[in-house]
Design a protein around this motif. Structure first.
Motif, PDB file in Angstrom:
ATOM      1  N   GLU A  20      35.494 -19.286 -38.698  1.00 30.01           N
ATOM      2  CA  GLU A  20      36.517 -18.404 -38.154  1.00 30.01           C
ATOM      3  C   GLU A  20      35.913 -17.129 -37.569  1.00 30.01           C
ATOM      4  OE1 GLU A  20      38.925 -17.632 -41.472  1.00 30.01           O
ATOM      5  OE2 GLU A  20      39.821 -19.612 -41.509  1.00 30.01           O
ATOM      6  N   ARG A  21      34.644 -16.931 -37.855  1.00 26.94           N
ATOM      7  CA  ARG A  21      34.053 -15.647 -37.567  1.00 26.94           C
ATOM      8  C   ARG A  21      33.326 -15.615 -36.240  1.00 26.94           C
ATOM      9  NH1 ARG A  21      31.646 -13.529 -43.108  1.00 26.94           N
ATOM     10  NH2 ARG A  21      33.676 -13.035 -44.001  1.00 26.94           N
ATOM     11  N   THR A  22      34.010 -15.945 -35.218  1.00 28.91           N
ATOM     12  CA  THR A  22      33.383 -15.887 -33.911  1.00 28.91           C
ATOM     13  C   THR A  22      33.323 -14.423 -33.491  1.00 28.91           C
ATOM     14  OG1 THR A  22      34.511 -17.933 -33.482  1.00 28.91           O
ATOM     15  CG2 THR A  22      33.439 -16.860 -31.620  1.00 28.91           C
ATOM     16  N   ASP A  23      32.123 -13.929 -33.401  1.00 34.13           N
ATOM     17  CA  ASP A  23      31.994 -12.527 -33.034  1.00 34.13           C
ATOM     18  C   ASP A  23      32.454 -12.320 -31.603  1.00 34.13           C
ATOM     19  OD1 ASP A  23      29.413 -12.439 -35.163  1.00 34.13           O
ATOM     20  OD2 ASP A  23      30.702 -10.676 -35.008  1.00 34.13           O
ATOM     21  N   PHE A  24      33.149 -11.227 -31.410  1.00 29.61           N
ATOM     22  CA  PHE A  24      33.394 -10.702 -30.082  1.00 29.61           C
ATOM     23  C   PHE A  24      33.882 -11.720 -29.062  1.00 29.61           C
ATOM     24  CE2 PHE A  24      32.205  -6.551 -30.926  1.00 29.61           C
ATOM     25  CZ  PHE A  24      31.264  -6.621 -31.911  1.00 29.61           C
ATOM     26  N   PRO A  25      35.070 -12.251 -29.315  1.00 29.22           N
ATOM     27  CA  PRO A  25      35.672 -13.091 -28.290  1.00 29.22           C
ATOM     28  C   PRO A  25      35.858 -12.233 -27.052  1.00 29.22           C
ATOM     29  CG  PRO A  25      37.321 -12.348 -29.848  1.00 29.22           C
ATOM     30  CD  PRO A  25      36.007 -11.888 -30.368  1.00 29.22           C
ATOM     31  N   GLN A  26      35.366 -12.651 -25.931  1.00 28.49           N
ATOM     32  CA  GLN A  26      35.422 -11.781 -24.766  1.00 28.49           C
ATOM     33  C   GLN A  26      36.727 -11.951 -24.021  1.00 28.49           C
ATOM     34  OE1 GLN A  26      31.024 -12.387 -23.514  1.00 28.49           O
ATOM     35  NE2 GLN A  26      31.813 -10.585 -22.453  1.00 28.49           N
ATOM     36  N   ARG A  27      37.585 -10.983 -24.131  1.00 25.40           N
ATOM     37  CA  ARG A  27      38.840 -11.035 -23.392  1.00 25.40           C
ATOM     38  C   ARG A  27      38.553 -10.847 -21.909  1.00 25.40           C
ATOM     39  NH1 ARG A  27      40.033  -5.521 -25.562  1.00 25.40           N
ATOM     40  NH2 ARG A  27      41.819  -6.156 -26.784  1.00 25.40           N
ATOM     41  N   THR A  28      39.391 -11.457 -21.105  1.00 26.04           N
ATOM     42  CA  THR A  28      39.274 -11.236 -19.655  1.00 26.04           C
ATOM     43  C   THR A  28      40.194 -10.112 -19.202  1.00 26.04           C
ATOM     44  OG1 THR A  28      40.989 -12.881 -19.216  1.00 26.04           O
ATOM     45  CG2 THR A  28      38.705 -13.659 -19.206  1.00 26.04           C
ATOM     46  N   HIS A  29      41.271  -9.864 -19.947  1.00 29.84           N
ATOM     47  CA  HIS A  29      42.250  -8.858 -19.521  1.00 29.84           C
ATOM     48  C   HIS A  29      42.816  -8.096 -20.713  1.00 29.84           C
ATOM     49  CE1 HIS A  29      42.365 -11.675 -16.121  1.00 29.84           C
ATOM     50  NE2 HIS A  29      42.864 -10.690 -15.388  1.00 29.84           N
ATOM     51  N   PHE A  30      43.133  -6.805 -20.486  1.00 27.77           N
ATOM     52  CA  PHE A  30      44.068  -6.132 -21.374  1.00 27.77           C
ATOM     53  C   PHE A  30      45.470  -6.586 -20.991  1.00 27.77           C
ATOM     54  CE2 PHE A  30      40.616  -2.980 -21.938  1.00 27.77           C
ATOM     55  CZ  PHE A  30      40.663  -2.838 -23.302  1.00 27.77           C
TER      56      PHE A  30
END
Lengths: 601, 601
Positions: free
Chosen positions: A8-18
């Protein structure tokens, strides 16, 4: 404790948008991240509101629309405040499900993939607007309280206000210059927080109550236009609207006369209010002398969102046969009236309440005159003629339907009591336009006030305030009549700031210290460096300081300073979250050369 | 004391222009105000340089050009640092008197009227550039020292740097949020300044060493992008480049992986340097792992304005018959070389000096190889063949004319000594481009360092630093091998900042505290609120903090932090101007429930 498996601990999922940037992206695949703020399970469809710091977005988990089965199952386990990252396709909502209340109310995200980033326990209160929760709990869990939208809005507003002040001042060639926090204890004023020195045992730094002396020295040093958003400290018993540490916008200028400085400050407020709130302030701002403010409103910080000024009725009082009126005037006191609009029909009970209110402020009572439809009725009609009452209505500009309240006594007591009554009536009768911002300069303050406890005069503002030139000759023999080149800015009845032109000559500063009862030695010891500095070419200078916590409170429409500060202290100056203050170790105390007077805990 | 008659005391002469705004006003009558900075009396003509904060202007007092007689007489009495206001006509100078060194060198003001605003005693030092004055005197008369042009430039630069950082961060949706100054003592790190509580006798606040915990809590609270230009405090014994209070740019972000954060920070520095200095930085900035930085430069903050990296020469060492080389390698040590360009002709004395330098760092000596025009000469040529020496020159990429220095021993000692020697040679040989700004990220720091005194591991950065995922399994049994998700920004050999990704799960944070030797109770007591916070939906987050005093020093081209701070403290943490710290009164101590251990003064 919640355990969580490594997967469950995926570091830093990179969002594309706020979220706030999604409005233009319908039809695209996007990745967003944030907190679960609401979850509705309709069986085959699960709706989740996802919150990031920019807004809220509806997520749709729907097998029929292509959400994979394992994501449906994961969605089933999500709870409020879980941190997730979600990939999906942004679509327009069906017309009937559009929510016009939120910015993203016409869109939703059909989920393809969701990542559980971090779990959350059930929070001790709901993360939403206007909760009714004990403030102690909110302060203990401040990191959750600060998640609530209203707190986020306030801290964002605070940031915007600070930024706008800086923009204006930078555009006007001010330099922000930092002054020390570890400095010297100065007399006159509130109690200092002090900090023991490790290298000089028995000596202490003081945390600054304001950068006053430093900013004056910066004028001596030729900086001419200084500002600082400065943290200041006062170790006072706290009222609801005080904090041991507070933030002020501190300003000092050279070669700038009072009028020019006040005009510049008015333009600054106009800039900030227009930029941050979209509110256009009317300039120039009103001005009242201290004497007029006291005379008309019984306060040096009158709330001018409504009028209701006092009208002195000396002639009426003299013409009456009422003993207390005559006695008040004979003793140098006053008789004054307040017109309460539309309250002629007040009952005996209501009038008694008003009388009780002013009695708490030291008045003996109130005379009342009610201009009812059947005529003018008064509690003192045995002592006045109908004609006198009619002339009184004219003098105080009352209309039919109004109630006139009259008080007599010592000036100071009457003004304060009637000023307080005015404020109470303004609020009770909803005379105050809550949306208004009513600024007022109060000028020409007395230079001194008499401190009964100390048995001497003390500086009304501080000992560096310039007296008015025309009152200088009174300094030694009639200090009570000396007015200061001082000005306060008042907003809606709150004192926002305090400022003055400063003394810039050594001999005048020495006269001032003498007037305050300092011996030459004391003055030399406490302020020698300042007196010295005045001899090396000091320009005429003056300045002002604005309390920013209170300003933000007023701009946010709030009632509590604590709601405008990220990590405030309680009324007993404690931090409930971090549990500060806390005991020091014996080693710490030994290193500092101090010990405790009594054993505690 | 200087007496002054009332007539001289004209308050607030209203200038029409700052000096820098005069360039467009030739032919006009203007009024300026400021300080006399120089006076030349030629009998019938008097020249005075007038200084305000924007520049210097030549005033001309000349009867023949229309200066009234009484103004000529007044001019005769003016002295340096007098404050005056002057009205006159701005004219072009004669061609032969133009001063190309100053912005107003082609104009002068023909004086019609001068007002003496304030007199000045003769200052204890000249108010000008580059004076040679004892720093104690400068600090005592800081208000005069700050008048000097170089100090004014530096404080202006400081303001511009701070403004530019704020502009960038505001544009990138960061919020500036203030965190408390009166907070809680935390272990790990430097000594705290503590503040006795009046309301809770025996308890103390601590002044923050950094807003570390607060900024992490703001991430828990969902603010996602925080910054603050924050005052921080460390009660440490001061070195030349330390101050008890200092200013840092403190940043924290959520959902932003290391690479994205570092990229954003690089862009921020590029913005600031372009805006403030007009310098274009080359992006991306260089990166080195901590291991490589130590291996190549013997430092975790190498100055990369020149190269001169170490080259390990194990093969050469093994092939030689030199006992110390073999012994070093057998003991797990290293043999490494530095190439000193163009120094093959160094004398015996010069080489001895270098050897003495590294001996002070714990090395037993240096082997030298000089590639002179007549061939390669070495201090160890008895132990190596000419072919080996030739191959060595190839290995270390030396050219004819170069000197190669070889050291052997324990890795740590050799790296540090050779790193220091590299720096010394870089300076001595003027290899350093003084105008260059050489930024470097040093990454993958060790998570722990072993504290010999405490007999345990301590956090290299702080206990909230996230270990590298791939090293997590080593946390309990081989903490010395765990690397951190930590990064330092280095500029010209100075550590500008320290940052890391943070632990955001309670169980990992608890493992970390255990590895640092905290009992469960201690961890709970000190950081319970933080461990609790981690359970309510904490996002992945990380941040960085930049030391702004040092940055300003480097940007101003200075050598002393004190010259970049308006009111700094001495190395013994005293303020020489205000005389702080100072004794507290017995009443103050009684109110706070503390007493002094020994009577002082």
């Amino acid at each position: 404790m919640i355990s969580s498996s490594p997967v469950e601990r995926t570091d830093f999922p990179q969002r594309t948008h706020f979220i706030e940037d999604l409005l233009e992206t319908v039809g695209q695949t996007v990745k967003v991240a944030g907190w679960v703020s609401r979850r509705r399970d309709l069986g085959s469809v699960i709706f989740i509101d996802l919150r990031d710091r920019t807004g809220t977005l509806q997520l749709v988990f729907n097998r029929d629309l292509g959400t994979p089965e394992e994501m449906m199952q994961l969605a089933d386990t999500l709870r409020n405040e879980f941190v997730i990252a979600v990939t999906g396709c942004l679509v327009e909502r069906d017309k009937q499900t559009i929510n016009p209340k939120i910015a993203t109310g016409h869109i939703e995200l059909v989920v393809k993939e969701v990542q559980l980033v971090n779990r959350a326990k059930n929070p001790p209160f709901y993360i939403q607007e206007g909760i009714e929760v004990d403030e102690q709990v909110r302060l203990k869990y401040r990191y959750l309280d600060l998640r609530r939208p209203e707190m986020q809005r306030t801290l964002r507003l605070r940031h915007q206000v600070f930024s706008a002040f800086r923009e204006f001042l930078n555009q006007h060639d001010f330099l922000e210059i930092e002054t020390p926090m570890l400095t010297r204890s100065t007399p006159e004023g509130a109690r200092d927080y002090i900090v023991p020195s490790r290298l000089q045992h028995g000596e202490f730094y003081a945390l600054p109550q304001s950068p006053q002396i430093f900013k004056q020295l910066l004028m001596v040093a030729g900086y001419e236009r200084y500002y600082q958003i400065a943290r200041c400290f006062r170790d006072e018993d706290l009222r609801a609207d005080r904090q041991p540490e507070f933030t002020q916008l501190d300003i000092e200028t050279s070669f700038l006369p009072t009028d020019d400085l006040l005009k510049m400050m008015e333009e600054m407020f106009a800039y900030v209010f227009a930029k941050v709130l979209g509110v256009n302030l009317t300039l120039p701002m009103k001005r009242l002398t201290y004497a007029d403010a006291m005379r008309l409103y019984g306060s040096d910080k009158p709330d001018l969102r409504f009028s209701m000024a006092m009208v002195d009725v000396e002639t009426f009082a003299r013409e009456s046969s009422l003993e207390p009126f005559h006695k008040a005037l004979e003793n140098g006191g006053i008789v004054t009236a307040l017109v309460v609009p539309g309250c002629a029909a007040y009952s005996r009970k209501q009038l008694d309440e008003l009388t009780q209110f002013v009695k708490d402020y030291g008045l003996s009572g109130l005379a009342t005159v009610a201009w009812q439809s059947e005529g003018i009725k008064s509690s003192i009609q045995k002592f006045v003629t109908p004609e006198q009452l009619t002339r009184l209505m004219d003098t105080v500009q009352a209309k039919q339907g109004d109630l006139v309240l009259i008080a007599a006594g010592k000036e100071k007591t009457v003004r304060q009591a009637m000023g307080a009554l005015r404020l109470k009536l303004g609020r009770d009768l909803s005379l105050i336009d809550e949306g208004a911002y009513c600024f007022l300069w109060v000028v020409d303050f007395p230079l001194f006030s008499y401190d009964e406890e100390l048995g001497r005069y003390v500086a009304e503002h501080h000992p560096f305030t310039m007296p008015k030139r025309e009152d200088l000759h009174l300094l030694e023999n009639h200090p009570e009549h000396v007015r200061a080149q001082a000005y306060d800015l008042v907003l809606n009845g709150y004192e926002l700031s305090s400022g003055s032109m400063r003394i810039y000559q050594r001999d005048l500063q020495e006269r001032m210290f003498r007037a305050l009862g300092f011996s030459e030695d004391e003055a030399r010891k406490q302020f020698g460096f300042l007196l010295d500095a005045f001899e090396y070419g000091t320009p005429p200078h003056g300045g002002i300081a604005f309390g920013l916590d209170r300003l933000v409170m007023l701009m946010a429409g709030g009632k509590s300073l604590r709601d405008c500060i990220a990590f405030p202290k309680t009324a007993s100056a404690t931090d409930l979250m971090m549990d500060a203050p806390s005991p020091a170790t014996p080693e710490q105390l030994a290193t500092l050369g101090i010990s405790l007077r009594t054993t505690v805990k």
